[in-house]
Design an enzyme around this catalytic site. Structure first.
Site, PDB file in Angstrom:
ATOM      1  N   ARG A 191       0.750  -1.253   0.035  1.00  0.00           N
ATOM      2  CA  ARG A 191      -0.070   0.042   0.005  1.00  0.00           C
ATOM      3  C   ARG A 191       0.763   1.318  -0.049  1.00  0.00           C
ATOM      4  NH1 ARG A 191      -3.558  -1.659   5.260  1.00  0.00           N
ATOM      5  NH2 ARG A 191      -1.357  -2.363   5.700  1.00  0.00           N
TER       6      ARG A 191
ATOM      7  N   LYS B 196       2.259   2.043   6.843  1.00  0.00           N
ATOM      8  CA  LYS B 196       2.672   1.184   8.381  1.00  0.00           C
ATOM      9  C   LYS B 196       3.488   2.072   9.290  1.00  0.00           C
ATOM     10  CE  LYS B 196       1.549  -2.321   8.738  1.00  0.00           C
ATOM     11  NZ  LYS B 196       0.368  -3.103   9.300  1.00  0.00           N
TER      12      LYS B 196
ATOM     13  N   TYR C 284      -0.445   4.634  10.379  1.00  0.00           N
ATOM     14  CA  TYR C 284      -0.999   3.802  11.553  1.00  0.00           C
ATOM     15  C   TYR C 284       0.341   3.489  12.433  1.00  0.00           C
ATOM     16  CZ  TYR C 284      -5.031   1.871   9.096  1.00  0.00           C
ATOM     17  OH  TYR C 284      -6.212   1.807   8.501  1.00  0.00           O
TER      18      TYR C 284
ATOM     19  N   HIS D 255       0.259   1.856  16.178  1.00  0.00           N
ATOM     20  CA  HIS D 255       0.017   0.637  17.051  1.00  0.00           C
ATOM     21  C   HIS D 255       1.228   0.570  18.048  1.00  0.00           C
ATOM     22  CE1 HIS D 255      -3.497  -1.000  15.010  1.00  0.00           C
ATOM     23  NE2 HIS D 255      -2.847  -0.812  13.711  1.00  0.00           N
TER      24      HIS D 255
ATOM     25  N   GLU E 173      -5.169   4.832  13.891  1.00  0.00           N
ATOM     26  CA  GLU E 173      -5.770   3.651  14.682  1.00  0.00           C
ATOM     27  C   GLU E 173      -6.516   4.421  15.689  1.00  0.00           C
ATOM     28  OE1 GLU E 173      -2.713   3.514  14.368  1.00  0.00           O
ATOM     29  OE2 GLU E 173      -1.769   3.319  16.552  1.00  0.00           O
TER      30      GLU E 173
ATOM     31  N   VAL F 226      -8.926 -13.630  11.567  1.00  0.00           N
ATOM     32  CA  VAL F 226      -8.886 -11.935  11.282  1.00  0.00           C
ATOM     33  C   VAL F 226      -8.390 -11.293  12.519  1.00  0.00           C
ATOM     34  CG1 VAL F 226      -9.794 -10.135  10.194  1.00  0.00           C
ATOM     35  CG2 VAL F 226     -10.688 -12.520   9.609  1.00  0.00           C
TER      36      VAL F 226
ATOM     37  N   ASP G 275      -4.297  -9.756  14.505  1.00  0.00           N
ATOM     38  CA  ASP G 275      -3.351  -8.719  14.706  1.00  0.00           C
ATOM     39  C   ASP G 275      -3.538  -8.380  16.240  1.00  0.00           C
ATOM     40  OD1 ASP G 275      -6.035  -8.000  14.470  1.00  0.00           O
ATOM     41  OD2 ASP G 275      -5.309  -6.057  13.559  1.00  0.00           O
TER      42      ASP G 275
HETATM   43  N1  NAD Z   1      -5.704  -9.320  10.071  1.00  0.00           N
HETATM   44  C1  NAD Z   1      -5.918  -8.179   9.562  1.00  0.00           C
HETATM   45  O1  NAD Z   1      -5.311  -7.977   8.654  1.00  0.00           O
HETATM   46  C2  NAD Z   1      -7.095  -7.368  10.092  1.00  0.00           C
HETATM   47  C3  NAD Z   1      -7.519  -6.337   9.441  1.00  0.00           C
HETATM   48  C4  NAD Z   1      -8.521  -5.708  10.040  1.00  0.00           C
HETATM   49  C5  NAD Z   1      -9.035  -5.869  10.995  1.00  0.00           C
HETATM   50  N2  NAD Z   1      -8.603  -6.805  11.930  1.00  0.00           N
HETATM   51  C6  NAD Z   1      -9.146  -7.514  13.115  1.00  0.00           C
HETATM   52  O2  NAD Z   1     -10.261  -7.777  13.014  1.00  0.00           O
HETATM   53  C7  NAD Z   1     -10.744  -7.931  14.310  1.00  0.00           C
HETATM   54  C8  NAD Z   1     -12.120  -7.256  14.454  1.00  0.00           C
HETATM   55  O3  NAD Z   1     -12.077  -5.949  14.114  1.00  0.00           O
HETATM   56  P1  NAD Z   1     -13.686  -4.957  13.842  1.00  0.00           P
HETATM   57  O4  NAD Z   1     -13.099  -3.874  13.128  1.00  0.00           O
HETATM   58  O5  NAD Z   1     -14.592  -6.021  13.062  1.00  0.00           O
HETATM   59  O6  NAD Z   1     -14.022  -4.660  15.409  1.00  0.00           O
HETATM   60  P2  NAD Z   1     -15.540  -4.470  15.720  1.00  0.00           P
HETATM   61  O7  NAD Z   1     -15.223  -3.554  17.047  1.00  0.00           O
HETATM   62  O8  NAD Z   1     -16.107  -3.777  14.686  1.00  0.00           O
HETATM   63  O9  NAD Z   1     -16.398  -5.802  16.061  1.00  0.00           O
HETATM   64  C9  NAD Z   1     -15.898  -6.597  17.049  1.00  0.00           C
HETATM   65  C10 NAD Z   1     -17.131  -7.302  17.383  1.00  0.00           C
HETATM   66  O10 NAD Z   1     -16.514  -8.322  18.186  1.00  0.00           O
HETATM   67  C11 NAD Z   1     -17.591  -8.560  19.194  1.00  0.00           C
HETATM   68  N3  NAD Z   1     -17.091  -9.652  20.286  1.00  0.00           N
HETATM   69  C12 NAD Z   1     -16.235  -8.857  21.367  1.00  0.00           C
HETATM   70  N4  NAD Z   1     -16.003 -10.026  22.340  1.00  0.00           N
HETATM   71  C13 NAD Z   1     -16.609 -11.092  21.726  1.00  0.00           C
HETATM   72  C14 NAD Z   1     -16.676 -12.440  22.108  1.00  0.00           C
HETATM   73  N5  NAD Z   1     -16.192 -12.927  23.152  1.00  0.00           N
HETATM   74  N6  NAD Z   1     -17.446 -13.351  21.443  1.00  0.00           N
HETATM   75  C15 NAD Z   1     -18.105 -12.781  20.135  1.00  0.00           C
HETATM   76  N7  NAD Z   1     -18.344 -11.710  19.925  1.00  0.00           N
HETATM   77  C16 NAD Z   1     -17.408 -10.928  20.529  1.00  0.00           C
HETATM   78  C17 NAD Z   1     -18.170  -7.211  19.385  1.00  0.00           C
HETATM   79  O11 NAD Z   1     -19.491  -7.071  20.034  1.00  0.00           O
HETATM   80  C18 NAD Z   1     -18.103  -6.707  18.273  1.00  0.00           C
HETATM   81  O12 NAD Z   1     -19.377  -6.636  17.489  1.00  0.00           O
HETATM   82  C19 NAD Z   1      -9.865  -6.882  15.050  1.00  0.00           C
HETATM   83  O13 NAD Z   1      -9.121  -7.881  16.164  1.00  0.00           O
HETATM   84  C20 NAD Z   1      -9.337  -6.039  14.405  1.00  0.00           C
HETATM   85  O14 NAD Z   1      -7.904  -6.015  14.868  1.00  0.00           O
HETATM   86  C21 NAD Z   1      -7.668  -7.651  11.523  1.00  0.00           C
END
Ligand code: NAD
Length: 372
Positions: free
Chosen positions: A15, A75, A94, A96, A118, A267, A270
């Site tokens: 990116r 990044k 970003y 972190h 973030e 997902v 991170d």
């Molecule tokens: N790997 C990647 O490249 C990448 C990219 C983007 C986001 N992410 C990660 O994805 C994850 C989700 O991000 P998001 O933007 O959707 O967050 P978000 O806050 O929009 O959604 C998280 C959801 O998880 C729910 N939740 C919390 N604890 C729970 C549990 N014990 N059981 C079930 N549900 C539960 C919450 O109620 C919420 O609806 C984060 O960890 C974020 O860092 C990773």
């Protein structure tokens, strides 16, 4: 203001901090934009595109860091970039910082002002500069999950949508936030039988109102989670507890209850991942197997679709970038408390309480800093 956009140097990062469109807008606002040669290539933007937008191309990151008032990246700055940051220079990217004491120490030592994508907030309580990447990762999750399920990749050999006479894959999405909702929509669009688990009743009410009939919802009790994970061909982990590591919701012992060759896409890796058996992988080597279950745990999924991600991120950062450039960071942060929430470091002071708590460093209130 001189706005500098160096090429990203973190491995596998394609990116770029500014699109030619963003550069054009900044130029139209009277700013000078300087871009490192080849910075946009990974996202499909050539130097000529930036030149056409009114930007200047420079040969090296050193030149950009030496003269830019604001550095715009994707990044967190790598060690060699941190060494080039100057006192009074503004960094917008970003960061972190909470799990990264080395970076925090270097940013504090540089004397720069750093605004982290973030931690910028919005009026709805969301994180507007994280949301686009969650949308991308969410939509990508069923795509990589479907690939992981293919026999040649160690998967169960199940087609997401099935075919006439053969049922679809069962998909469980744990966490129904931004990632989970986008993942569920795409998985359902592929024809899979999808259930989203969440612990927030208001969120499930919303999902049911908007997507009832497209996918199902289930309260994420340990029992419901265990049952749906055992039935699933593909499990997508998408939970987030703000400011904390992801909770481990599926243990190694539970893998033995799953169908052989089932796939996990974590997902939330991170934030440490929500499966006990998750460990971060890369785009070069994205999957591994534990107890017959295939795991995909790439920590920067949006990098796989660098062009879409760059444009989506640029759309979200643009108004903040223009405010910072037009008004200077202090006035822009005074006028907008959501941008102020992004301030993590200023002139050797840490200004984010969550980062301070995580690293045991004293914090000065960002509102005191803008008033000072
Ligand atoms: N790997 C990647 O490249 C990448 C990219 C983007 C986001 N992410 C990660 O994805 C994850 C989700 O991000 P998001 O933007 O959707 O967050 P978000 O806050 O929009 O959604 C998280 C959801 O998880 C729910 N939740 C919390 N604890 C729970 C549990 N014990 N059981 C079930 N549900 C539960 C919450 O109620 C919420 O609806 C984060 O960890 C974020 O860092 C990773």
């Amino acid at each position: 203001m001189k706005i500098g956009c160096p090429k990203e140097i973190k491995p596998q990062e394609f990116r770029v901090g500014m699109t030619p469109n963003a550069a054009g807008e900044a130029v139209a606002h009277g700013h000078e934009v300087i871009v490192e040669t080849g910075a946009g290539r990974g996202a499909g933007f050539e130097d000529a595109d930036y030149i056409a937008a009114g930007a200047h191309i420079l040969d090296s990151a050193d030149e950009i860091f030496a003269i830019a008032d604001m550095i715009v990246k994707v990044k967190e700055p790598q060690a060699v970039e941190r060494a080039m940051l100057r006192e009074g220079q503004l960094l917008f990217t970003y960061l972190h910082l909470a799990p990264d004491p080395d970076q925090t120490r270097d940013l504090l030592a540089s004397g720069c002002t750093a605004i982290a994508y973030e931690t910028v907030t919005d009026a709805a309580g969301g994180l507007p500069l994280l949301a686009p990447m969650s949308e991308v990762a969410g939509k990508l999750a069923p795509q990589v999950g479907a690939w992981t399920l293919q026999k040649a990749n160690g998967g169960r050999g199940v087609l997401m949508g099935g075919v006439p006479g053969v049922g679809p894959a069962k998909v469980a999405v744990i966490g129904g936030g931004v990632v989970g909702t986008h993942a569920a929509r795409v998985a359902a669009g592929m024809g899979a039988d999808v259930t989203v688990l969440d612990r927030s009743l208001p969120r499930m009410r919303y999902l049911d109102d908007v997507f009832g009939g497209v996918f199902k919802t289930s309260f994420a009790s340990a029992g419901n989670t265990a049952e749906l994970v055992a039935q699933a061909d593909l499990v997508i982990g998408a939970v987030l507890i703000p400011g904390a590591a992801a909770p481990k919701l599926v243990t190694r012992a539970q893998l033995s209850t799953m169908k052989p060759g089932a796939a996990i896409v974590d997902v939330a890796i991170d934030q440490g991942g929500c499966f006990e058996t998750s460990k971060a992988t890369t785009h070069q080597d994205p999957i591994y197997e534990v107890d017959g279950i295939m795991h995909y745990c790439v920590a920067n999924m949006p990098g796989a679709v660098a062009r879409t991600s760059t444009i989506a991120l640029g759309n979200a950062t643009m108004p903040f970038l223009l405010a910072l450039a037009d008004k200077g960071w202090k006035q822009a942060c005074t006028d907008d408390p959501h941008l102020l929430a992004g301030l993590n470091v200023h002139a050797g002071q840490l200004t984010n309480y969550a980062v301070g708590r995580a690293l045991g460093i004293d914090v000065l209130s960002p509102s005191v800093i803008v008033k000072g």
